[in-house]
Write an enzyme that holds these catalytic residues in place. Structure first.
Site, mmCIF file in Angstrom:
data_model
loop_
_atom_site.group_PDB
_atom_site.id
_atom_site.type_symbol
_atom_site.label_atom_id
_atom_site.label_comp_id
_atom_site.label_asym_id
_atom_site.label_seq_id
_atom_site.Cartn_x
_atom_site.Cartn_y
_atom_site.Cartn_z
ATOM 1 N N THR A 556 0.846 -1.204 -0.061
ATOM 2 C CA THR A 556 0.108 -0.021 0.054
ATOM 3 C C THR A 556 0.883 1.407 0.145
ATOM 4 O O THR A 556 2.210 1.014 0.084
ATOM 5 C CB THR A 556 -0.954 0.230 1.448
ATOM 6 O OG1 THR A 556 0.004 0.397 2.384
ATOM 7 C CG2 THR A 556 -1.655 -1.187 1.496
ATOM 8 N N LYS A 580 6.759 3.022 0.794
ATOM 9 C CA LYS A 580 7.924 3.984 0.814
ATOM 10 C C LYS A 580 7.949 4.646 2.241
ATOM 11 O O LYS A 580 8.891 5.459 2.590
ATOM 12 C CB LYS A 580 8.285 4.807 -0.285
ATOM 13 C CG LYS A 580 8.916 4.236 -1.481
ATOM 14 C CD LYS A 580 9.406 5.183 -2.375
ATOM 15 C CE LYS A 580 8.126 5.634 -3.453
ATOM 16 N NZ LYS A 580 7.715 4.614 -4.285
ATOM 17 N N LYS A 683 13.444 8.434 -2.212
ATOM 18 C CA LYS A 683 14.330 7.352 -2.663
ATOM 19 C C LYS A 683 15.894 7.783 -2.725
ATOM 20 O O LYS A 683 16.470 6.702 -2.121
ATOM 21 C CB LYS A 683 14.181 7.101 -4.420
ATOM 22 C CG LYS A 683 12.533 6.517 -4.558
ATOM 23 C CD LYS A 683 12.102 6.288 -6.052
ATOM 24 C CE LYS A 683 11.048 5.702 -6.320
ATOM 25 N NZ LYS A 683 10.484 5.743 -7.825
#
Length: 814
Positions: A556, A580, A683
């Site tokens: 999710t 993330k 990221k």
């Protein structure tokens, strides 16, 4: 001569008794003389005890219980024996039942049930079953002799668990056998008598012991214990579905396993037979052709260091400790004397080398009594603070690995405790005998099933390891993952020896649990009929199920779910995160998750956080583990932005290309996270953190190319505003083309600083030839200085992201 003992299930009814008769007839066909030892009809011993207890309480319903017992025996006789031969047998049953009733009437009047009286009452179960069986054989013209065990087996007066006087008993048996020539001798199990002629019993399971006593007395060629299972097993089949029959086992191993809870054979049975080298066979009455388990001296090695796994439930640990114990002899003696005087049996002992404490395992039912007597025994030392009051821990169990081959095999205990640790099973105490025949560990009672399955898998499974997945998220990536799992289930079991079961699926609306594994061919329909989703309930249910090799999979982008990871890691449940949010939240939370994973022997894997299915994080970790140092990272980390700038030529509006990326599943649920550069910031921060840098989002500079008005309001407003600013986007692409370059949104990390932004990339750069939704990561390290280590490939899309999650699941399973 052979001894055949048949348990309660073997003689539970007329049909089963006929099966026993067939087994005896087969022996006679082979010209084998047999002594048959019989238990009471299944459940009768408990029924007799219940009736006696009711009588002692003054409850007149004991008469109803006795009537039911009588009616059951009469029904068996009527079904078993031909009508013309029933009369004498029915009279015998009535006579015996009247004797039981007379005794219970006395108990009712006195309101007292002594151990002696209790032994007298329960002995009737075996007396009845054995005499009925003798009558059945007689009706078939099979010559047999019925002998009351009380005339043979002489015991102490410890009613309920009498000790056998083998000197007198062996003489009685030999003298009796010498006078009998019939091919079948029938003896009721479980009973004996003391020197005063009072009926005694040999403990629950004592019919096995009777068989051993008779077998040793007549020096039988073999003693066969006929029951309802096909032998001793590597573990309790009620707990371990893949438990295996043990073909051969030594006397010592069998005693160890039976002591630690294996119910197939009564523990004292082995000793008299071992002394004379008489083999024991465990056979299945209802599958007589099965070879069963042979218990004897000389056994072949089974290619395994252990023979079986067993457990004792409802254990308490009592701990005596204090500085006053150090170097002072006699503390242990006083402790065990206090327990012995109360007839409290000690199951396990462990003592610290400092002599500061001693820990003893006993039955939980005796724990409170043990505390009282030990605190009294050490009252003076407790008062002067040299010894602490006894500490009692309840709700525990012992699991034991047993095997003669454990001797001189290093690493067995390490393998055992490693497997338990990886599954979050805390070990409270450890004991290993000097014979090295067993390793025992005390654990929480709630962990027994998981622990035994984990150990069985570790030591016995050559077929597969079972992995239980709890998946939340059934959107684009989640549904692809479930499809991949369904497709690969057979391959994983055949080639990786992994049985991957999806034990739960949930989304924002519903949740579904199935311990045997959700049918992945129809998970959508099943989930639709599941319970309403409640995240706290979902977590609690997973923890309560306590399944081995559990992995929680988050597919999710939900913040609340990302915040729930500690609840799993603390229970040694590995976490695989496509989400993330956890790793890109505060550094403190990121570090907490890493620390919890280490502390509780779980894995926290999030490869797909960067580069979807590309091995970016794994490669980075391999570099660091091998001693390399990362000096600089350059990366194109947004498959979305790469797709957009590769497909935006000015022929279609920028907004149209972005909408196409969203429709094809390359963007985050909210595409503004991609276009704003926020997703790329996350990221590069994750990569920096994995490199050892304590970086926060506010530490990363972001040169956004998006007009500010595009980032306000709803997603639809976002698209409308982009249409209004088409000239801005066209200027960006035109300027790059004029320079002979391409636009790429690049992330950089160097010297502790990170930045993201749109850059013009010349044709010589590694990023120039990135097409479609490709990502690329360049690692400049001490080993890769001028030419970086490059990882390049598809960095977005549900299929590749799902495959990255799948790969993390396999890592967690390993």
């Amino acid at each position: 001569m052979q001894v055949l003992k048949f348990g309660g299930t073997s003689v539970a009814n007329a049909k089963n008794i006929n099966t026993v008769v067939s087994i005896v007839q087969e022996k006679l066909k082979e010209d084998i003389r047999v002594a048959v030892i019989l238990s009471a009809l299944g459940g009768i011993t408990d029924a007799l005890l219940e009736a006696a207890t009711l009588a002692s309480l003054g409850d007149i319903t004991y008469k109803e219980k006795l009537l039911a017992i009588e009616q059951r025996h009469l029904a068996v006789v009527k079904e078993l024996i031909p009508l013309d031969k029933q009369s004498s047998v029915l009279s015998m049953v009535k006579k015996r039942c009247n004797e039981i009733e007379d005794t219970c009437n006395g108990v009712f009047l006195l309101k007292e049930l002594s151990l002696r009286t209790k032994d007298s009452i329960v002995s009737y179960g075996e007396l009845l079953s054995s005499q009925i069986f003798a009558a059945k054989l007689k009706s078939l013209d099979i010559n047999n002799t019925w002998k009351d065990a009380r005339d043979l087996i002489i015991t102490s007066s410890d009613f309920g668990n009498a000790t056998v006087d083998f000197t007198v008993t062996n003489k009685n048996i030999k003298d009796f056998i010498a006078t009998v020539d019939s091919p079948v001798i029938i003896v009721p199990g479980f009973t004996g008598k003391d020197k005063s002629g009072n009926t005694t019993t040999l403990g629950r399971g004592g019919s096995d012991y009777t068989a051993a006593i008779i077998g040793a007395g007549i020096e039988a060629s073999v003693v066969e214990i006929w029951t309802d299972v096909s032998g001793m097993m590597t573990a309790d089949p009620r707990l371990v579905s893949n438990a295996k029959i043990i073909q051969e086992i030594s006397y010592q191993e069998a005693m160890e396993l039976s002591h630690f809870g294996a119910k197939v054979i009564y523990p004292p049975t082995i000793q008299p037979l071992m002394n004379k080298g008489i083999p024991v066979v465990i056979k299945n009455t209802f599958a007589p052709s099965y070879p069963g388990t042979w218990i004897h001296n000389e056994i072949k090695k089974n290619g395994n260091s252990i023979r079986g796994i067993s457990s004792i439930n409802n254990l308490s640990l009592i701990s005596l400790e204090g500085s006053g114990m150090v170097g002072i002899p006699g503390f242990s003696k006083r402790l065990f004397e206090a327990l012995s005087n109360e007839k409290i049996n000690v199951i396990l002992i462990t003592q610290s080398s400092s002599e500061h404490s001693i820990c003893v395992g006993i039955e939980e039912a005796n724990a409170d009594r043990a505390k009282t007597v030990i605190d009294e025994a050490f009252a003076y030392e407790i008062e002067i603070k040299k010894v602490e009051p006894l500490v009692v821990e309840k709700g525990l169990a012992i699991i034991a690995l047993v095997g003669d081959n454990m001797k001189n095999h290093p690493g067995i205990s390490g393998k055992m405790f490693g497997a338990l640790g990886r599954n979050g099973v805390n070990v409270r105490a450890i004991a290993q005998g000097s014979s090295e025949r067993n390793i025992s560990a005390v654990i929480a009672l709630t962990d027994v099933k998981k622990a035994i399955n984990v150990l069985h898998e570790e030591f016995f499974e050559t077929t597969y390891k079972q992995v239980n997945l709890f998946i939340t998220g059934t959107g684009n990536v989640g549904s692809k993952l479930l499809a991949q799992l369904q497709q690969q289930q057979k391959h994983l079991q055949e080639h990786l020896r992994l049985q991957v079961r999806v034990a739960a699926i949930s989304n924002s609306r519903r949740m579904l649990f199935n311990d045997e594994g959700v049918d992945l061919s129809k998970w959508k329909e099943l989930l639709q009929d599941g319970e309403a989703m409640d995240m706290n309930e979902f977590i609690a249910t997973i923890q309560e199920k306590n399944l081995r090799n559990s992995v929680f999979v988050d597919v999710t982008a939900n913040e609340a779910i990302a915040k729930s990871y500690p609840e799993y890691l603390k229970k040694s449940i590995s976490v695989v995160a496509c989400n993330k949010i956890a790793c890109s939240s505060s550094y403190e939370y990121y570090k907490k998750l890493k620390d919890l994973a280490r502390e509780f022997n779980a894995l926290f894997l999030f490869e797909t956080n960067v580069g979807a299915g590309l091995p970016v994080i794994g490669t980075l970790n391999d570099l660091l583990r091998s001693g390399d140092k990362v000096n600089r990272i350059e990366a194109v980390l947004s498959g979305t932005l790469n797709f957009v700038f590769n497909n935006y030529t000015g022929e279609k509006s920028f907004a149209t290309v972005v909408r196409q990326a969203q429709d094809e599943g390359y963007t985050e649920p909210d595409p503004r996270l991609d276009l704003s550069g926020t997703d790329v910031m996350r990221k590069i921060m994750i990569l920096a953190r994995e490199s050892g840098e304590e970086l926060e989002m506010e530490d990363i500079s972001n040169e956004s190319f998006m007009p500010e008005s595009c980032m306000k309001g709803t997603v639809e407003n976002f698209y409308n505003e982009m249409e209004k600013h088409e000239d801005h986007f066209l200027q960006l692409i035109t300027k790059a083309k004029q320079e002979g370059k391409k636009l790429k949104f690049v992330a950089k990390f160097e010297n502790g600083k990170a930045a993201v932004g749109l850059q013009h990339i010349d044709p010589q750069h590694d990023f120039y030839h990135l097409y479609g939704k490709d990502n690329a990561v360049l690692f400049y390290t001490d080993r890769y200085t001028e030419q970086p280590l490059v990882i390049k490939g598809a960095g977005a899309g549900a299929e590749v992201t799902a495959s990255g999650v799948f790969a993390d699941i396999i890592r967690a399973a390993g």
